[in-house]
Design a protein around this motif. Structure first.
Motif: not given
Length: 531
Positions: A80-95
């Motif tokens: 959950v921590y790893i997936i949460g970190s990924l989903l919170s990153s600029p890679i996915i949320n650049a805009r």
């Protein structure tokens, strides 16, 4: 018997967890990485104890229902921590990251007014620390028990730039002998005049970084606000000189761990420990730092690099802007603004502009002013005094004669300021050096005129004449040149005579009659001739 052993074990685990919490002070908040680590470490400790107690071979864990359950919980939390970190990153949320900071384009000469050098911070933090240590060394009644804390927060105090920092206990032993009475003073340094004061308090500071138990400021804040995730603390004083700790509260705007800004700010009275939380947009105006400089730089970099998405910021880098290395502070409208240059990601030794960001409100402005980077300006200034091996401080951006100008202090090996430099941002080969700020400014203006950047204004002042007996005469030195200041009978005006231009002035005494031609000046009339 087994039941009492389990109770004992449970009590021991709770005690160990309590000690860990008391020491590490994690926020009880789903957005806190420390909280996740604390929970995983707790379950891991239980699993290790269970395996050791039951003497389970690691290969046999799957056969133990309890061990398997604990392992599943640990792995699940980790995922959950790893997936949460990924989903919170600029890679996915650049805009979303790009829009965290609102940036307006400004006009330099309109927004950054020309100010007097008596309100410009002439020192950097390192030099302020040297002055603070010197002041502390002169206080024989305190120096054996206390030392100066390294905080040195930059603030505006009564319209002037200051750095302030509390004292701290010199050692654990000194804490034992002094903690009952507290810390008696703080250091206040005027960054323009270099005046350094040790301000003694009627009521001592009881809450600080150098306390060891519940009066430690971090622990006091954590127990007062268990769920808040605090940013970097700063030490400030209000308009009455009362010391406070300013604690920004982090706000995560993207997923579990991403999009950090500031949502609230907690003010803690360093004397009484009284705390009060405000929404960041409703915090008292006298505070100067809710947003740290590093956070503001990070937010602007997101704004500048993610305009066309994450992949573009890494590969094509079209239209990508980023801040330069380093920053400084500028006092505007009774607030402290963080300044840094802006360059293209593929940039060389030139800036495409610079940004100013308000540390209290996060209001940010970008100015398109092409010119030298701060590093290039520092190198230019050092090159003018290379035989002296002076080191340049990070520049401060000023408006001089509507010209963006870097102001730089030059320090010797001991860290003391020896000279000053002014470097034109757009034409950084124009460098003026001076032993004093006024001399440096005068040399810089001459360079602007000689290089055609400015035209000298015609002096339209009328030439006047005065005759009378000298009633007062005094000598002074300005930028290494001797001047005589006269007053004559029947007038309250002061007349400034340069000895270099009119050497005969040294022959005159009080009571002698003198005739002078002069032009009116702001502080003293400038004498043009003597008869």
């Amino acid at each position: 018997m087994k039941g009492s052993r389990k109770i004992t074990i449970a009590i021991v685990l709770v005690i160990v967890a309590g000690i860990y919490y008391y020491v590490s002070l994690p926020a009880i908040n789903i957005h806190s990485s420390e909280t996740w680590f604390f929970i995983v470490a707790f379950f891991a400790a239980i699993l290790v104890y269970y395996i050791v107690r039951k003497r389970i071979n690691p290969r046999e864990i799957k056969e133990s229902k309890v061990a398997k359950t604990l392992l599943t919980v640990i792995v699940g939390l980790g995922l959950v921590y790893i997936i949460g970190s990924l989903l919170s990153s600029p890679i996915i949320n650049a805009r979303k990251y790009q829009k965290l900071m609102t940036v307006e384009e400004g006009e330099f000469t309109d927004d950054v007014q020309e100010i007097s050098f008596d309100k410009v911070p002439l020192l950097d933090r390192d030099t302020a620390a040297i002055l603070g240590d010197r002041k502390m060394g002169s206080m024989v009644d305190m120096v054996s028990q206390f030392e100066v804390d390294s905080t040195y927060s930059q603030i505006n105090y009564k319209g002037r730039p200051f750095r302030v920092t509390p004292l701290r206990y010199a050692s654990a032993i000194k804490w034992i002998t002094n903690q009952k009475s507290g810390i008696p003073a703080y250091i206040r340094i005027d960054m323009a005049s270099q005046n350094t004061e040790l301000v003694k308090l009627e009521q001592p500071i009881k809450y600080s970084k150098s306390e060891y138990f519940n009066r430690n400021i971090y622990r006091h804040l954590r127990f007062s606000y268990p769920t808040y995730i605090f940013g970097e603390l700063s030490f400030e004083i209000d308009e009455d000189g009362v010391p406070y700790w300013i604690a920004p509260v982090k706000k995560y705007n993207i997923g579990l761990f991403g999009g950090e800004t500031v949502g609230k700010v907690v003010l803690c009275n360093a004397v009484t420990g009284e705390c009060k939380a405000y929404d960041v947009d409703k915090a008292p105006q006298w505070i100067d730092r809710a947003y740290s400089a590093d956070l503001l730089v990070s937010l602007f970099d997101y704004y500048g690099t993610l305009k066309h998405g994450f992949l573009n910021s890494v590969l094509g880098q079209k239209d990508c802007l980023q801040t330069t290395d380093g920053y400084n502070y500028l006092a505007l409208d009774d607030d402290v603004w963080m300044y840094t240059g802006v360059t293209s990601v593929n940039g060389d030794q030139s800036n495409v502009g610079f940004m100013l960001s308000n540390q209290r409100t996060m209001e940010t402005k970008y100015y398109k002013v092409e010119g030298a980077t701060e590093a290039a300006a520092m190198a230019s200034a050092e090159g003018q005094v290379q035989n002296l091996h002076y080191t340049a401080t990070f520049p401060l951006l000023l408006n001089l004669q509507d010209e963006p100008t870097y102001f730089i202090a030059l320090k010797d090996d001991a860290g003391l300021v020896k000279k000053y430099a002014l470097v034109n941002v757009q034409k950084y080969q124009i460098v003026a050096i001076g032993d004093t700020v006024s001399q440096c400014e005068s040399n810089y203006l001459e360079l602007l005129y000689s290089n055609g950047l400015k035209e000298e204004e015609e002096d339209t002042r009328e030439i006047l004449s005065v005759t009378g007996k000298i009633t007062k005469i005094a000598q002074g030195v300005i930028d290494g040149n001797s001047h005589y200041y006269l007053m004559v009978e029947g007038s309250d005006a002061i007349y400034d005579v340069s000895v270099v231009d009119y050497i005969d002035i040294i022959k005159y005494e009080v009571g002698q009659e003198i005739t002078m031609e002069y032009k009116e000046g702001t502080k003293a009339n400038v004498v043009l001739s003597i008869e």
